[in-house]
Design an enzyme around this catalytic site. Structure first.
Site, mmCIF file in Angstrom:
data_model
loop_
_atom_site.group_PDB
_atom_site.id
_atom_site.type_symbol
_atom_site.label_atom_id
_atom_site.label_comp_id
_atom_site.label_asym_id
_atom_site.label_seq_id
_atom_site.Cartn_x
_atom_site.Cartn_y
_atom_site.Cartn_z
ATOM 1 N N ASP A 73 45.880 16.391 62.466
ATOM 2 C CA ASP A 73 44.416 16.471 62.578
ATOM 3 C C ASP A 73 43.817 17.452 61.549
ATOM 4 O OD1 ASP A 73 41.793 16.327 64.438
ATOM 5 O OD2 ASP A 73 42.268 18.423 64.070
ATOM 6 N N LYS B 181 41.216 16.945 58.072
ATOM 7 C CA LYS B 181 40.030 17.772 57.785
ATOM 8 C C LYS B 181 40.149 18.418 56.414
ATOM 9 C CE LYS B 181 39.347 18.509 62.719
ATOM 10 N NZ LYS B 181 39.759 19.309 63.873
#
Ligand SMILES: NC(=O)c1ccc[n+]([C@@H]2O[C@H](COP(=O)([O-])OP(=O)(O)OC[C@H]3O[C@@H](n4cnc5c(N)ncnc54)[C@H](OP(=O)(O)O)[C@@H]3O)[C@@H](O)[C@H]2O)c1
Length: 326
Positions: free
Chosen positions: A196, A200
């Site tokens: 994750d 980003k």
């Protein structure tokens, strides 16, 4: 009093944590002048907080509805999100998304679709929830060279490491606690394995350095193998172990990006970012160091970033990708 005609008409796709969060915010802010005209969800049998006649089950119908000014895509399926967002952009529409995996895997195509068809995609909510980092990099620091951008981009793994540090516990019990309290998913792989925060980092490197990467090009090492002994070793040296995303311009001009567990000392503002919070440090050529800290997830914090994108769209804002030359 805002007339019905001047209200921004929103088509909301997804009514889970973020969709409901945005809806609540808009209810509390009538002065914002927006109305959620249509809501599309997936499951026709789920119980809802709004009357049944408020929901559609065919998101595609919203994409072509001329009575909607803007679409908000906040579903939990990255492939379907890409299909919906790319179709909307092909139709020249304005759309906001929170889906980091989808944006990170398709950024070059999403940029091209905006250029080719005149639509706009904003995605502030996709990185660090409520922290306004994408527009800060894209617009405010659009012209200034940056030495580095680094931070804690994942509240779940930060929560686990914080609890391990506070309690002297191992990874397993700290993860179980985070899951029980809703700070970590049942399947923790994306968060604890640093997939994750890698997504980003891929999004931020496009705005900070103009480099469009595929997530597979970025090293991600998770925190699953960190032990209580590692944490004690760090503490003996006055440091903490944090899951840090690092984006850096090297002296020879190359850019490196990776997400790994790192030792962080008290001189770094990230040292004091604990539990579910996120933090970002920007090291700029002339401004020097800047630090942003805030909630990286949750319905209202993430809805706040979507709200800000809606306001930006209303004023004709689009990402400039100033540093992207290729
Ligand atoms: N939660 C956070 O704090 C947070 C923070 C930052 C970014 N995000 C991102 O925001 C997005 C949404 O996350 P969430 O936590 O709000 O998810 P969620 O609570 O699981 O809700 C997902 C919603 O999407 C709907 N949906 C799924 N497939 C659909 C389809 N094909 N057509 C229409 N609706 C569909 C679901 O419908 P049903 O209600 O019928 O199941 C549900 O309402 C994700 O990309 C996530 O990564 C979340």
């Amino acid at each position: 009093m805002i007339s019905d005609k001047s209200r921004l008409r929103i088509g909301l796709i997804g009514f889970g944590c973020v969709g409901q969060g945005l809806y609540d915010i808009l209810q509390q802010l009538p002065e914002f002048g927006a109305v959620v005209k249509r809501i599309a969800v997936k499951n026709p049998t789920k119980s809802r907080t709004l009357p049944a006649d408020r929901f559609d089950f065919h998101a595609d119908d919203l994409l072509t509805d001329p009575d909607l000014d803007v679409l908000v895509e906040v579903i939990d399926d990255a492939d379907e999100a890409f299909r919906l967002v790319s179709t909307a952009l092909r139709n020249g529409r304005q759309i906001v998304t929170a889906n980091k995996a989808m944006v990170a895997h398709h950024l070059p195509e999403l940029v091209e679709l905006q250029q080719a068809h005149g639509g706009t995609l904003l995605y502030e909510a996709s990185v660090c929830g409520s922290i306004p980092i994408i527009r800060t990099l894209d617009s405010y620091f659009g012209s200034e060279p940056l030495h580095s951008v680094g931070g804690l981009f994942n509240g779940s793994s930060n929560y686990v490491l914080s609890r391990m540090t506070e309690e002297g516990s191992d990874y397993g019990p700290a993860l179980a606690e985070a899951q029980a309290l809703g700070f970590a998913e049942t399947d923790p792989t994306l968060d604890m394995g640093a997939f994750d925060p890698r997504s980003k980092a891929v999004i931020l490197v496009a705005h900070a350095y103009g480099v469009l990467l595929n997530p597979d090009q970025v090293l991600n090492l998770g925190i699953e193998n960190i032990t209580a002994q590692d944490i004690r070793f760090a503490a003996a040296g006055g440091q903490k172990i944090k899951a840090v995303a690092s984006l850096q311009r090297l002296a020879d001009g190359r850019v490196t990006v990776f997400v790994t567990p790192q030792l962080v000392g008290p001189a770094s503002p990230l040292y004091a970012v604990e539990r579910e919070f996120n933090g970002v440090v920007i090291q700029a050529a002339f401004a020097d160091a800047q630090f942003l800290r805030g909630r990286g997830a949750g319905g209202h914090p993430t809805g706040s970033a979507v709200l800000s994108d809606l306001a930006a769209l209303r004023h004709g804002y689009r990402y400039a990708y100033h540093k992207h030359t290729a």
